[in-house]
Design a protein around this motif. Structure first.
Motif, short mmCIF file in Angstrom:
data_model
loop_
_atom_site.label_atom_id
_atom_site.label_comp_id
_atom_site.label_asym_id
_atom_site.label_seq_id
_atom_site.Cartn_x
_atom_site.Cartn_y
_atom_site.Cartn_z
N LYS A 573 0.83 -1.21 0.00
CA LYS A 573 0.00 0.00 0.00
C LYS A 573 0.86 1.26 0.00
CE LYS A 573 -4.21 -1.93 1.95
NZ LYS A 573 -5.30 -1.79 2.94
N ALA A 574 2.02 1.17 0.63
CA ALA A 574 2.95 2.31 0.60
C ALA A 574 3.35 2.61 -0.84
CB ALA A 574 4.17 2.01 1.46
N LEU A 575 3.61 1.55 -1.62
CA LEU A 575 4.00 1.73 -3.03
C LEU A 575 2.83 2.25 -3.86
CD1 LEU A 575 6.19 -1.45 -3.56
CD2 LEU A 575 6.97 0.93 -3.52
N ARG A 576 1.60 1.86 -3.50
CA ARG A 576 0.43 2.37 -4.22
C ARG A 576 0.29 3.88 -4.01
NH1 ARG A 576 -4.09 -2.13 -2.56
NH2 ARG A 576 -3.02 -3.96 -3.45
N VAL A 577 0.54 4.31 -2.77
CA VAL A 577 0.48 5.75 -2.48
C VAL A 577 1.57 6.47 -3.27
CG1 VAL A 577 0.73 7.52 -0.69
CG2 VAL A 577 -0.53 5.41 -0.19
N PHE A 578 2.74 5.83 -3.35
CA PHE A 578 3.85 6.41 -4.12
C PHE A 578 3.44 6.58 -5.59
CE2 PHE A 578 7.67 5.97 -6.73
CZ PHE A 578 8.51 6.93 -6.17
N ASP A 579 2.83 5.54 -6.15
CA ASP A 579 2.38 5.62 -7.54
C ASP A 579 1.30 6.67 -7.72
OD1 ASP A 579 4.14 3.59 -8.20
OD2 ASP A 579 2.65 1.99 -7.96
N ALA A 580 0.38 6.76 -6.74
CA ALA A 580 -0.70 7.76 -6.82
C ALA A 580 -0.12 9.17 -6.77
CB ALA A 580 -1.67 7.55 -5.66
N MET A 581 0.93 9.36 -6.00
CA MET A 581 1.58 10.66 -5.92
C MET A 581 2.14 11.06 -7.28
SD MET A 581 4.79 11.81 -3.50
CE MET A 581 5.93 10.68 -4.26
N VAL A 582 2.82 10.12 -7.93
CA VAL A 582 3.40 10.40 -9.25
C VAL A 582 2.29 10.69 -10.25
CG1 VAL A 582 4.78 9.46 -11.13
CG2 VAL A 582 5.44 9.00 -8.75
N SER A 583 1.20 9.91 -10.19
CA SER A 583 0.07 10.11 -11.11
C SER A 583 -0.58 11.48 -10.90
CB SER A 583 -0.98 9.01 -10.90
OG SER A 583 -0.43 7.74 -11.16
N ALA A 584 -0.55 11.98 -9.66
CA ALA A 584 -1.14 13.29 -9.36
C ALA A 584 -0.24 14.45 -9.77
CB ALA A 584 -1.46 13.38 -7.87
N GLY A 585 0.92 14.12 -10.32
CA GLY A 585 1.83 15.16 -10.78
C GLY A 585 2.72 15.73 -9.71
N VAL A 586 2.80 15.03 -8.57
CA VAL A 586 3.68 15.46 -7.48
C VAL A 586 4.98 14.67 -7.59
CG1 VAL A 586 3.97 15.66 -4.98
CG2 VAL A 586 1.71 15.97 -6.01
N GLU A 587 6.07 15.35 -7.87
CA GLU A 587 7.35 14.69 -8.07
C GLU A 587 7.95 14.25 -6.74
OE1 GLU A 587 9.03 13.83 -10.78
OE2 GLU A 587 7.36 14.50 -12.03
N PRO A 588 8.31 12.96 -6.62
CA PRO A 588 8.97 12.51 -5.38
C PRO A 588 10.35 13.12 -5.27
CG PRO A 588 8.95 10.76 -7.04
CD PRO A 588 8.11 11.88 -7.58
N ASP A 589 10.74 13.46 -4.06
CA ASP A 589 12.07 14.03 -3.83
C ASP A 589 12.90 13.06 -3.01
OD1 ASP A 589 10.96 14.22 -1.32
OD2 ASP A 589 10.92 16.41 -1.25
#
Length: 834
Positions: A573-589
C-alpha cells in the motif's frame, strides 16, 4: 476643533487688539468674584469687579481642573459685557492654564477651547478694545494647535502673526516648529526664521530633528545635524541632538549607524548622559546584542555615569528575552550591590526569565521579595508567576497564589483566568477547568476567544467532541466569533475521531464566514499524527477529504502516508500511495525515497531497499546524508558489517559530508555486532582527527571498553567527559554503575550512584531495577535493601523480572530465606510464598 473659524482682521495697527462685543449672555454664577450685569447695561464697570482678579481666579481653577468649558465662556461673556480692558499678561496666563487644564478627558479639549474662545472674539466687529495681542499670545495659540494636531490652524495663526508686525522671538519660533508638518518645519528652520530676524538656536534644531526621526527620516536628521554643526557655536549639537538621532536610527533598525554616531558624539567631546546610555543599551538589548550592551554599560561606568534602574531593567529584560537567566541573575545582583533597589518592572522581567526556564520556585522568591523591598506585586507579576506554575504543573501552588490575589487587593482579569483554565485543560482536568470558567463569569470577567479556544482544544484532544461543540455554540451565542484556531481544533478533533462528515461541514462553514480554511500543512499534520498512532486507514480517509475539498496534497502529505503504511508493514500500500503521488503530478524528492528505503529496511527487506536506492540515481535524485544513515543503520541491524563498510566508503567517494550522526551509527553498529575492538580503534582515530563527539557516542565507547576489559581506558574516558565540554547524563552513569557492579566492586558502584545524585540526575526506573537485581544475584541483600528503599511506586517501580527474582530468592525454599529481614519491611512478605 474641526469647523472652527479663524477670520483675518482688517486692522492695520501694529498692535492688533481683541475686540469684544457687548453680550446678552447671563453672567456666570460659579465665579463669585464676578458681579452680575444687566444685559442692556452700557455703563462703566463696577468698582467691585476687576478683570485681572477674575482672570486670576479662573486661571487657578483651570490649573486645579475645576473650570468647565461653560465657565470659560461665561468669563468671556462677563468681560465682554463689562467692556473693561484686561492686561495681556492676565489673558495669556489664563489661556496657557486652560490649554493644559487637567479637567478634560481628551488632551485636545483644552487647546480646542482656547482656539474657540480666540476665534469667537475675532468674529466680533465692534466694541471697546479690551486686551493687546502679544507675541506670547500667539505662542500660546500656536502651542494649542500643536497639542491638538492641527497644523493647518497653526499655519493660519502664523500668517495672521506676520501681518500684525509683531517681532518673532525664539520662543514663538520654536513653538511654531513643533506645530508645523515636518517639511514646513525644515523650511522655516533653515530659511524663514533668519529672514524674520530670529536666528534658530540648538532647541530649534533639536525640535526639527525630533520630527524627522519620528517620521523615520533619521538619515535626513543626521544630515541636518551636520548642517547644524556648521552653523556656528550657538547651534553646536548637544547631548539632546545626538541622543535624538541615535534613538531614531535604533527605531529604524539601523544599529550600525546608531552606534557609529554614538562613538562620533563622544569623539566630538559631547558627554553622554544616563538617558543617552539607556537609549543605546535598550536598543541593543532589544536587538539581542547583549555583548555590545555589556560593553556600553562598562563604558558608562568608566565615564563616571552611574547606571540607574532603567539601565538595569533594560539589561535584565534583554537577558531574559534571550533566555540567559543566569546573566539576568548576575545583573540583579550587580544592581543591588550598587544600592539600586529593583522595582516592579525589574522583578517582573527577572521572574519572566526564571519561569521560562521552569524555575518557578526561584521566581516565587523574587515575588515574595518585592513586598519586603517596598514594591507591591501588580497584576502582571501575578500573571507571570501563575503562568510559571502552570507550565511546570504546580497546580496547588498556582491556586494558592490565585487565592492570595483577593487578599492583596488584586482583581484577576481575563488573562489570569485563561492561565488557570489552560493549566487544568493541559493535563485533562476538565472538571476543574470548567469550575474556573464558571467562577470567572461569576466574578464579572467575560471570557474571550482565547478562553473558549483553550477549552474547545482540550475537549477535542480528549475526544469529548459533543462538549466541544456545546462550548462552540455557546461562544457564538454570547457574541464571540470563533477564529481559525477554534475551527482548527474542532476539525482536527473530528478528523482524529473519524467523523469526516462533520469536519467537512466545519470547513465549509469557515469558508462561508470568510475565514481561510485549513491549508495542506494543517491536514498533513493530522495525517502524520494518525500514522504515528498506526491508524493509517483513517489517515488515508483524511487524504481523500483533502482532495474532496479542493486542497492539493504535496510531497510531504504523500510522504507521511507512505511512512505510515511502512510503519505497519504494508509495503504494497505504501507503493500504491507512491504511484498515486506520481500520477497526481507530485514529483517525489529525496525525502520521499528516503522514507521508502527506510520502510524497506525497517521491515527487513534489505535487497528491495537497495534496489530502490539504486533507482534514485537513475531518476536523477542524489542520495544525501540521511539516505546513507538509513542504509548503514539497516546493514548493522542485519549484521552485514562488511556491506556497511563498503557503503561508507562509497559515501566518502561521492563527496557527501560525514556528520556526527553517521559516526554514531557506525560506532554503535560495530559494538552491536561484537566488533568492539574495531569500534575503539575507529574512535581513537577520529579523536586524533579532532572530531567532536557527543555524549551518546562516549557512552557507547565506555560500555565497549568495559566489554573488552579495557577498564582503565573506560575510566579515563569517563573522567575526560567534562574536558570535552560535555556533561555526563543518566545513561553515562548507568553504563558506569552496571559495569562496575559486574566486576563486583559494590562500594565503587555505590560511590558512582551518589555522585550521580549529587549532579542532580534522577536515576531511571530501569537503572534502579538493574542495580537491585545485580546486587541480589551477588548476595548483597543488605545493599539491595538500601536501593529498594528508593522505590516509590511512581517514578520508580519494581519490574516483573525483579519481583520474580525476589520471590525465588526469599521463598521458603529460597537460598536467602533468613536474609529477608535485611529488606525494607514492606518487602518481607516474600517468605510467605513457597
Amino acid at each position: 476643533m474641526s469647523g472652527l473659524l479663524l477670520r483675518h482682521s482688517s486692522s492695520t495697527s501694529p498692535m492688533f487688539r481683541i475686540r469684544l462685543l457687548y453680550s446678552t449672555t447671563t453672567p456666570m454664577s460659579r465665579l463669585c468674584i464676578l458681579v452680575r450685569r444687566s444685559s442692556s447695561s452700557t455703563s462703566p464697570p463696577s468698582h467691585s469687579w476687576s478683570p485681572e482678579a477674575a482672570f486670576a481666579a479662573a486661571t487657578e481653577r483651570a490649573r486645579a481642573g475645576a473650570l468647565s468649558p461653560e465657565d470659560a465662556h461665561n468669563l468671556f461673556d462677563e468681560l465682554l459685557g463689562q467692556a473693561t480692558p484686561v492686561h495681556s499678561r492676565a489673558l495669556n496666563g489664563f489661556l496657557a492654564a486652560l490649554a493644559r487644564a487637567p479637567a478634560y478627558d481628551d488632551h485636545r479639549s483644552g487647546p480646542s477651547l482656547v482656539v474657540t474662545l480666540f476665534n469667537r472674539v475675532c468674529r466680533e466687529e465692534a466694541g471697546p478694545l479690551v486686551a493687546p495681542l502679544t507675541v506670547h499670545t500667539y505662542g500660546i495659540l500656536m502651542d494649542c494647535c500643536c497639542r491638538a494636531h492641527r497644523a493647518d490652524l497653526g499655519l493660519a495663526f502664523f500668517g495672521r502673526f506676520l501681518r500684525t508686525g509683531l517681532r518673532l522671538n525664539l520662543i514663538f519660533g520654536n513653538t511654531l516648529l513643533k506645530c508645523l508638518w515636518t517639511d514646513e518645519a525644515v523650511d522655516v528652520l533653515l530659511r524663514k526664521m533668519s529672514e524674520l530676524g530670529c536666528a534658530p538656536d540648538v532647541i530649534s534644531y533639536n525640535t526639527v530633528l525630533k520630527r524627522l526621526c519620528k517620521d523615520s527620516r533619521s538619515q535626513e536628521a543626521l544630515n541636518l545635524l551636520y548642517t547644524m554643526a556648521k552653523a556656528g557655536r550657538a547651534c553646536s549639537p548637544d547631548v539632546v541632538t545626538y541622543s535624538t538621532v541615535i534613538h531614531g536610527f535604533f527605531r529604524e533598525g539601523e544599529i550600525g549607524k546608531a552606534c557609529n554616531l554614538f562613538h562620533e558624539m563622544v569623539q566630538q567631546g559631547v558627554v553622554p548622559v544616563v538617558a543617552t546610555y539607556n537609549s543605546v543599551i535598550d536598543a541593543l538589548c532589544k536587538a539581542r546584542a547583549m555583548d555590545k550592551a555589556e560593553l556600553v554599560i562598562r563604558q558608562m561606568v568608566h565615564n563616571d555615569v552611574q547606571p540607574d534602574n532603567v539601565t538595569y531593567n533594560c539589561m535584565i529584560h534583554g537577558y531574559s528575552t534571550s533566555g540567559q537567566w543566569k546573566e539576568a541573575t548576575r545583573m540583579v545582583r550587580e544592581m543591588t550591590k550598587r544600592g539600586i533597589i529593583p522595582n516592579t518592572v525589574t522583578c517582573n522581567s527577572f521572574m519572566t526569565s526564571l519561569c521560562q526556564h521552569r524555575r518557578s520556585k526561584e521566581a516565587a522568591e523574587v515575588f515574595d521579595s518585592m513586598t519586603v523591598k517596598g514594591h507591591k506585586p501588580d497584576i502582571v507579576s501575578y500573571s507571570i508567576l501563575l503562568h510559571g506554575y502552570a507550565n511546570e504543573g504546580c497546580l496547588a501552588d498556582m491556586i494558592n497564589l490565585f487565592n492570595s490575589m483577593k487578599d492583596n487587593g488584586i482583581v484577576p482579569n481575563c488573562q489570569v483566568f485563561n492561565v488557570l483554565i489552560g493549566a487544568y485543560a493541559k493535563c485533562g482536568k476538565m472538571d476543574q477547568a470548567t469550575l474556573i470558567f464558571t467562577e470567572m463569569q461569576g466574578q464579572g470577567v467575560s471570557p474571550n476567544v482565547f478562553t473558549y479556544s483553550t477549552l474547545i482544544a482540550a475537549l477535542c484532544r480528549m475526544g469529548r467532541l459533543a462538549d466541544a461543540m456545546e462550548k462552540f455554540n455557546e461562544m457564538i451565542a454570547v457574541g464571540i466569533q470563533p477564529n481559525n484556531v477554534v475551527y482548527h481544533s474542532l476539525i482536527q478533533g473530528f478528523c482524529m475521531h473519524a467523523d469526516l462528515v462533520k469536519a467537512k461541514e466545519l470547513v465549509t462553514e469557515m469558508v462561508s464566514k470568510g475565514i481561510p480554511r485549513p491549508n495542506i500543512v494543517f491536514f498533513t499534520s493530522v495525517i502524520n499524527n494518525l500514522c504515528k498512532e498506526g491508524r493509517v486507514m483513517d489517515a488515508h480517509d483524511v487524504l481523500d477529504l483533502v482532495i474532496h475539498i479542493g486542497e492539493r496534497p504535496d510531497v510531504i502529505t504523500f510522504g507521511s502516508l507512505i511512512d505510515g503504511y511502512g510503519l505497519v508493514g504494508k509495503m504494497d500500500k505504501a507503493l500504491r500511495v507512491f504511484d498515486a503521488m506520481v500520477s497526481a503530478g507530485v514529483e517525489p524528492d529525496v525525502v520521499t525515497y528516503n522514507t521508502l528505503v527506510n520502510c524497506y529496511f525497517r521491515n527487513g527487506k534489505v535487497e528491495d531497499g537497495l534496489t530502490l536506492f539504486k533507482e534514485m540515481s537513475c531518476k536523477g535524485i542524489k542520495p544525501d546524508t540521511v539516505t546513507y544513515s538509513i542504509i548503514l543503520d539497516g546493514f548493522y541491524h542485519a549484521g552485514r558489517t562488511v556491506d556497511a563498510k563498503k557503503m561508507f566508503d562509497e559515501m566518502i567517494e561521492t563527496g557527501i559530508a560525514v556528520s556526527i550522526s553517521i559516526y554514531r551509527i557506525i560506532l554503535l553498529g560495530l559494538c552491536r555486532n561484537n566488533c568492539a575492538g574495531e569500534a575503539i580503534n575507529l574512535f581513537q582515530k577520529l579523536g586524533a582527527m579532532n572530531v567532536k563527539f557527543d555524549i551518546t557516542i562516549l557512552n557507547t565507547m565506555i560500555n565497549a571498553m568495559h566489554k573488552v576489559q579495557r577498564k582503565e581506558e573506560a575510566n579515563d574516558l569517563f573522567a575526560a567527559i567534562s574536558a570535552n565540554g560535555l556533561v555526563p547524563n543518566a545513561s553515562t552513569y548507568g553504563v558506569m554503575i552496571t559495569n562496575i557492579l559486574k566486576d563486583g566492586a559494590v562500594e565503587d558502584a555505590n560511590s558512582m550512584f551518589l555522585s550521580m545524585e549529587k549532579s542532580g540526575i534522577v536515576p531511571s526506573s530501569r537503572l534502579m531495577n538493574d542495580i537491585i537485581r545485580m546486587l541480589l544475584e551477588k548476595g548483597e541483600i543488605a545493599k539491595a535493601g538500601e536501593y529498594l528503599c528508593k522505590v516509590d511506586g511512581k517514578s520508580i517501580s519494581l519490574e516483573a523480572s525483579t519481583t520474580s527474582l525476589m520471590l525465588s530468592l526469599f521463598s521458603r525454599k529460597g537460598k536467602y530465606q533468613e536474609d529477608v529481614k535485611l529488606l525494607p519491611a514492606k518487602y518481607q512478605f516474600f517468605d510467605k510464598f513457597g
